[in-house]
Write an enzyme that holds these catalytic residues in place. Structure first.
Site, PDB file in Angstrom:
ATOM      1  N   HIS A 203     -20.358 -25.929  18.493  1.00 35.29           N
ATOM      2  CA  HIS A 203     -19.133 -25.497  17.812  1.00 35.29           C
ATOM      3  C   HIS A 203     -18.994 -23.990  17.739  1.00 35.29           C
ATOM      4  O   HIS A 203     -18.036 -23.482  17.174  1.00 35.29           O
ATOM      5  CB  HIS A 203     -19.098 -26.052  16.390  1.00 35.29           C
ATOM      6  CG  HIS A 203     -20.133 -25.409  15.501  1.00 35.29           C
ATOM      7  ND1 HIS A 203     -21.415 -25.888  15.411  1.00 35.29           N
ATOM      8  CD2 HIS A 203     -20.087 -24.320  14.704  1.00 35.29           C
ATOM      9  CE1 HIS A 203     -22.106 -25.124  14.575  1.00 35.29           C
ATOM     10  NE2 HIS A 203     -21.322 -24.158  14.141  1.00 35.29           N
TER      11      HIS A 203
HETATM   12  C1  UD1 Z   1     -18.351 -21.961  10.173  1.00 31.87           C
HETATM   13  C2  UD1 Z   1     -19.234 -20.708  10.295  1.00 31.87           C
HETATM   14  C3  UD1 Z   1     -20.367 -20.987  11.265  1.00 31.87           C
HETATM   15  C4  UD1 Z   1     -21.139 -22.237  10.879  1.00 31.87           C
HETATM   16  C5  UD1 Z   1     -20.167 -23.401  10.772  1.00 31.87           C
HETATM   17  C6  UD1 Z   1     -20.887 -24.668  10.354  1.00 31.87           C
HETATM   18  C7  UD1 Z   1     -17.980 -18.582  10.007  1.00 31.87           C
HETATM   19  C8  UD1 Z   1     -17.470 -17.393  10.698  1.00 31.87           C
HETATM   20  N1  UD1 Z   1     -18.490 -19.561  10.790  1.00 31.87           N
HETATM   21  O1  UD1 Z   1     -17.759 -22.167  11.460  1.00 31.87           O
HETATM   22  O2  UD1 Z   1     -21.264 -19.894  11.265  1.00 31.87           O
HETATM   23  O3  UD1 Z   1     -22.091 -22.522  11.880  1.00 31.87           O
HETATM   24  O4  UD1 Z   1     -19.159 -23.085   9.805  1.00 31.87           O
HETATM   25  O5  UD1 Z   1     -20.064 -25.771  10.496  1.00 31.87           O
HETATM   26  O6  UD1 Z   1     -17.920 -18.661   8.804  1.00 31.87           O
HETATM   27  N2  UD1 Z   1     -11.969 -27.371   9.887  1.00 31.87           N
HETATM   28  C9  UD1 Z   1     -11.651 -28.674   9.578  1.00 31.87           C
HETATM   29  N3  UD1 Z   1     -12.189 -29.194   8.445  1.00 31.87           N
HETATM   30  C10 UD1 Z   1     -13.004 -28.492   7.642  1.00 31.87           C
HETATM   31  C11 UD1 Z   1     -13.316 -27.161   7.979  1.00 31.87           C
HETATM   32  C12 UD1 Z   1     -12.792 -26.619   9.113  1.00 31.87           C
HETATM   33  O7  UD1 Z   1     -10.919 -29.355  10.283  1.00 31.87           O
HETATM   34  O8  UD1 Z   1     -13.470 -29.032   6.634  1.00 31.87           O
HETATM   35  C13 UD1 Z   1     -11.399 -26.775  11.102  1.00 31.87           C
HETATM   36  C14 UD1 Z   1     -10.522 -25.592  10.774  1.00 31.87           C
HETATM   37  O9  UD1 Z   1      -9.217 -25.969  10.567  1.00 31.87           O
HETATM   38  C15 UD1 Z   1     -10.725 -24.722  11.964  1.00 31.87           C
HETATM   39  C16 UD1 Z   1     -12.124 -25.025  12.420  1.00 31.87           C
HETATM   40  O10 UD1 Z   1     -12.482 -26.253  11.861  1.00 31.87           O
HETATM   41  O11 UD1 Z   1      -9.854 -25.101  13.012  1.00 31.87           O
HETATM   42  C17 UD1 Z   1     -13.099 -23.928  12.104  1.00 31.87           C
HETATM   43  O12 UD1 Z   1     -13.479 -23.900  10.743  1.00 31.87           O
HETATM   44  P1  UD1 Z   1     -14.152 -22.590  10.073  1.00 31.87           P
HETATM   45  O13 UD1 Z   1     -14.706 -22.960   8.758  1.00 31.87           O
HETATM   46  O14 UD1 Z   1     -13.229 -21.451  10.146  1.00 31.87           O
HETATM   47  O15 UD1 Z   1     -15.350 -22.207  11.030  1.00 31.87           O
HETATM   48  P2  UD1 Z   1     -16.499 -23.102  11.656  1.00 31.87           P
HETATM   49  O16 UD1 Z   1     -16.250 -23.204  13.105  1.00 31.87           O
HETATM   50  O17 UD1 Z   1     -16.700 -24.385  10.897  1.00 31.87           O
END
Ligand code: UD1
Length: 360
Positions: A203
């Site tokens: 991811h």
């Molecule tokens: C974040 C962390 C990463 C960690 C990861 C663990 C940062 C910069 N990155 O990345 O270091 O390894 O978490 O999972 O903080 N989304 C959902 N549902 C959720 C949360 C997110 O659908 O509950 C979607 C969001 O809409 C977005 C994507 O996932 O499109 C990314 O979510 P985000 O929390 O911004 O970053 P991660 O990739 O999860």
């Protein structure tokens, strides 16, 4: 001692499981959940399975760009800390929630303790690397997982007090592995046999956000010559939804099973019995090490260099041939060195926080 802990996403929930309960035996902890991860599969299930105290405050920040997400967290955390006036702010790891918590604490004049301080990949294009460096230089108590992390902080002349405590995520993996073995039915559920499959996670923004990189990731996964289980993180799911041809290739790969994100116990169960882990996660690399599972890391660098030096982790980037060679390599013979504190990091964190007094 009154401590405000800021957490927001999956790896932080795991880390808090090693500390939060213990901390509440010796002081008053208030937990603020930023809401960076809001899906039950990424948040609620971890609180349930790991027995973490429910957060007292929920900020409900949700998704956004790194800048936007961090800014909204900061704006919400300022008034929270003004109201609480804790003796310490506690943050974990390297995410946007970590940076927002540390900066809000420092700006409010509250000492900040950072668990997993000093980790470096030396790749400033990773949002996590930027977050780590900034958090460490805003923190007063730098709690390190490894001697390498301690050395990194010394080299950067970090101003805070540096302590080696071991790794809290390793504590949790060690203590919950027997629970997962007893309770989880994940092997049956995913139709795989003990020791005969590979577990995949991917991811990292650098691997999935750019279509050309995502295609290379798909090529690596198509080439894995074993049964494989791939629980797909929401970020990856979203990028694959935007690239349907790539998603179809993964869906057609005969030995690859795509799955929704796993809870902690199912993840630990599948990891413990895998012949190898293929991942770009930071945390999963050390979880694999403490469970004795060889790791193939889909990155060019790692913060957890000691797993590579011990022969249990191979960095392969997104190169198919290198990945296949690493998957064929047998696990090193002999004892695995104790790299991450032997399951006692959480106790050390508790003791250091309880005894902390800010320098005059
Ligand atoms: C974040 C962390 C990463 C960690 C990861 C663990 C940062 C910069 N990155 O990345 O270091 O390894 O978490 O999972 O903080 N989304 C959902 N549902 C959720 C949360 C997110 O659908 O509950 C979607 C969001 O809409 C977005 C994507 O996932 O499109 C990314 O979510 P985000 O929390 O911004 O970053 P991660 O990739 O999860």
């Amino acid at each position: 001692m009154r401590i405000t802990t800021v957490i927001g996403n999956r790896p932080q929930f795991v880390k808090a499981a090693a500390v939060s309960g213990r901390l509440r035996e010796v002081g008053k902890e208030t937990t603020i959940h930023t809401g960076q991860h809001y899906d039950d599969a990424l948040s609620a299930i971890f609180f349930e399975e790991l027995g973490i105290p429910a957060p007292e405050r929920q900020l409900g920040i949700g998704s956004g760009s790194n800048t936007d997400q961090t800014a909204r967290m900061l704006a919400a955390l300022g008034p929270e800390l003004e109201r609480e006036r804790p003796d310490l702010v506690l943050v974990y790891g390297d995410t946007n929630s970590t940076l927002a918590g540390a900066l809000a604490g420092a700006q409010a004049g509250v000492p900040v303790a950072h668990v997993e301080a000093g980790m470096r990949s030396f790749d400033r294009t990773m949002p996590e690397e930027l977050n780590r460096v900034l958090v460490d230089h805003a923190s007063d108590l730098l709690l390190c997982s490894t001697p390498v992390a301690v050395e990194n902080l010394r080299r950067e002349s970090a101003a805070g007090r540096v302590e080696l405590v071991g790794d809290v995520m390793a504590d949790v993996a060690l203590s919950f592995a027997p629970v997962a073995a007893q309770r989880s039915r994940a092997l049956d559920h995913h139709g795989v046999e003990e020791g005969a499959y590979v577990l995949v996670t991917a991811h990292r923004a650098g691997n999935v956000d750019h279509p050309a990189r995502l295609e290379r990731l798909v090529e690596v996964l198509e080439a894995v010559p074993f049964d494989a289980v791939f629980p797909v993180h929401p970020r990856t799911r979203a990028r694959l939804a935007a690239a349907p041809a790539l998603r179809e290739r993964l869906e057609r790969a005969p030995r690859l099973r795509l799955a929704p994100p796993l809870g902690y116990l199912d993840f630990l169960r599948l990891l413990s019995s895998a012949r190898a882990l293929v991942t770009d996660s930071g945390g999963a690399q050390k979880e694999a090490y403490v469970l004795g599972v060889p790791c193939v890391t889909l990155r060019d660098r790692t913060e957890w260099v000691e797993t590579v030096e011990a022969g249990w982790n191979t960095l392969v980037g997104l190169d198919v041939a290198t990945a296949l060679a690493a998957l064929e390599r047998p696990a090193p013979a002999g004892e695995r060195p104790e790299l991450y504190g032997g399951g006692h990091a959480g106790e050390r964190v508790r003791d250091l926080l309880a005894a902390y007094t800010a320098p005059p």
